[in-house]
Design a protein around this motif. Sequence first.
Motif, PDB file in Angstrom:
ATOM      1  N   GLY A  87      -2.417   7.023 -14.013  1.00 16.24           N
ATOM      2  CA  GLY A  87      -2.734   7.193 -12.593  1.00 16.24           C
ATOM      3  C   GLY A  87      -3.229   5.936 -11.903  1.00 16.24           C
ATOM      4  O   GLY A  87      -3.593   5.970 -10.723  1.00 16.24           O
ATOM      5  N   THR A 142       0.836  -1.202   0.000  1.00 17.15           N
ATOM      6  CA  THR A 142       0.000   0.000   0.000  1.00 17.15           C
ATOM      7  C   THR A 142       0.869   1.250   0.000  1.00 17.15           C
ATOM      8  O   THR A 142       1.882   1.314   0.687  1.00 17.15           O
ATOM      9  CB  THR A 142      -0.921   0.007   1.248  1.00 17.15           C
ATOM     10  N   ARG A 170       0.194   5.574  -0.008  1.00 17.40           N
ATOM     11  CA  ARG A 170      -0.744   6.702   0.012  1.00 17.40           C
ATOM     12  C   ARG A 170      -0.029   7.996  -0.320  1.00 17.40           C
ATOM     13  O   ARG A 170       1.113   8.206   0.069  1.00 17.40           O
ATOM     14  CB  ARG A 170      -1.355   6.863   1.410  1.00 17.40           C
ATOM     15  N   TYR A 171      -0.727   8.848  -1.049  1.00 17.90           N
ATOM     16  CA  TYR A 171      -0.310  10.243  -1.176  1.00 17.90           C
ATOM     17  C   TYR A 171      -1.448  11.060  -0.583  1.00 17.90           C
ATOM     18  O   TYR A 171      -2.507  11.164  -1.198  1.00 17.90           O
ATOM     19  CB  TYR A 171      -0.075  10.616  -2.636  1.00 17.90           C
ATOM     20  N   LYS A 216      -7.312   2.318 -10.345  1.00 15.16           N
ATOM     21  CA  LYS A 216      -7.341   3.132  -9.117  1.00 15.16           C
ATOM     22  C   LYS A 216      -6.579   2.471  -7.975  1.00 15.16           C
ATOM     23  O   LYS A 216      -7.074   2.378  -6.849  1.00 15.16           O
ATOM     24  CB  LYS A 216      -8.780   3.415  -8.702  1.00 15.16           C
ATOM     25  N   GLY A 217      -5.395   1.970  -8.266  1.00 13.63           N
ATOM     26  CA  GLY A 217      -4.536   1.413  -7.223  1.00 13.63           C
ATOM     27  C   GLY A 217      -4.854  -0.009  -6.813  1.00 13.63           C
ATOM     28  O   GLY A 217      -4.202  -0.560  -5.930  1.00 13.63           O
ATOM     29  N   SER A 274      -3.229   0.064  -3.413  1.00 12.52           N
ATOM     30  CA  SER A 274      -4.078  -0.296  -2.289  1.00 12.52           C
ATOM     31  C   SER A 274      -4.074  -1.813  -2.059  1.00 12.52           C
ATOM     32  O   SER A 274      -4.614  -2.561  -2.876  1.00 12.52           O
ATOM     33  CB  SER A 274      -5.499   0.210  -2.593  1.00 12.52           C
ATOM     34  N   GLU A 295      -4.652  11.638   1.133  1.00 16.04           N
ATOM     35  CA  GLU A 295      -5.834  10.784   1.349  1.00 16.04           C
ATOM     36  C   GLU A 295      -5.879   9.648   0.321  1.00 16.04           C
ATOM     37  O   GLU A 295      -6.528   8.634   0.533  1.00 16.04           O
ATOM     38  CB  GLU A 295      -7.113  11.618   1.171  1.00 16.04           C
ATOM     39  N   LYS A 296      -5.184   9.885  -0.785  1.00 16.70           N
ATOM     40  CA  LYS A 296      -5.345   8.993  -1.921  1.00 16.70           C
ATOM     41  C   LYS A 296      -4.452   7.752  -1.815  1.00 16.70           C
ATOM     42  O   LYS A 296      -3.266   7.865  -1.520  1.00 16.70           O
ATOM     43  CB  LYS A 296      -4.973   9.780  -3.166  1.00 16.70           C
ATOM     44  N   GLU A 297      -5.031   6.606  -2.074  1.00 17.80           N
ATOM     45  CA  GLU A 297      -4.216   5.394  -2.126  1.00 17.80           C
ATOM     46  C   GLU A 297      -3.781   5.157  -3.569  1.00 17.80           C
ATOM     47  O   GLU A 297      -4.583   4.762  -4.411  1.00 17.80           O
ATOM     48  CB  GLU A 297      -5.005   4.200  -1.592  1.00 17.80           C
ATOM     49  N   ALA A 298      -2.517   5.428  -3.826  1.00 18.76           N
ATOM     50  CA  ALA A 298      -1.993   5.224  -5.178  1.00 18.76           C
ATOM     51  C   ALA A 298      -1.878   3.728  -5.467  1.00 18.76           C
ATOM     52  O   ALA A 298      -2.009   3.279  -6.602  1.00 18.76           O
ATOM     53  CB  ALA A 298      -0.632   5.893  -5.312  1.00 18.76           C
TER      54      ALA A 298
END
Length: 248
Positions: free
Chosen positions: A37, A9, A11-12, A206-207, A19, A14-17
């Motif tokens: 992305g 995992t 994160r940047y 989305k990760g 997951s 709040e975003k989980e690049a």
Amino acid sequence: MELRLEELTKRYGEKEALSHFSYTFENGIYGILGANGAGKSTMMNLITDNVKRDGGTILFDGTEILKLGDAFRAVLGYMPQQQGLYEGMTAESFLAYMARLKRIPGREIRGEIKRVLELTNLKDVRHGKIGSFSGGMKQRVLLAQAMLGEPKVLILDEPTAGLDPKERVRLRNYIYELSQNRIVLLATHIVSDIEAIANDILLLKKGKLIHHGSPRELIDSLPPDQRPLLGYFSLEDVYLHYLEDDEV
Ligand SMILES: Nc1ncnc2c1ncn2[C@@H]1O[C@H](COP(=O)(O)OP(=O)(O)OP(=O)(O)O)[C@@H](O)[C@H]1O
Ligand SMILES: [Mg+2]
């Protein structure tokens, strides 16, 4: 040989690049597909330890790579997505510099440079400054440095971006040849780059890893009512079915 990612995992804010990504790579070629992305480069940067992870483990033959340190870096070849550095160096001096960074023994460096220059078809321009090269030539220099030392684990982040069709096919055949006793991870947007050569294809969205399988398995997983782009189903249809609605 085995590279095992568990619950990885990143994160940047709040975003989980990336997951909770889990997957075990063995010898062979793995295509990593995903929209801009989706987390492809993030996954690769975590394996190469260019980016610090927020959770999870990466085990190489059962040992955490952070514990292996230099011993893991010695078996790793990495071609980053971004180019730009060392514009003032010649191709040959850049490779010599990289070979020393990789701690390739001095007496082997000359032979290694010759080998990778031939592989990437750069022998004739080896004394040219990288800054004067075309985009595709710079791309091949990046690839050449990744091949130094015959790495057991090869991480290629969009290796064919900017290559003309002839060089792209050459590179694809070469990657295939070299994959026999190696782990090769190849991120790309060009589905045809991996359709013919990848043992397994991972679809990232989305990760998250949303699906994986051989090209055949992925194509067979398409709903029968989907209309093929061409006269038959291909990996392009797989991409459109699973990843088309991805947004950054
Ligand atoms: N240094 C950073 N700081 C903040 N956010 C980042 C950083 N690097 C990546 N991200 C974010 O992480 C997500 C995943 O990015 P990543 O570069 O891994 O995608 P990718 O699948 O390689 O995309 P592309 O196909 O464009 O190369 C994106 O939302 C991106 O904006
Ligand atoms: Mg990327």
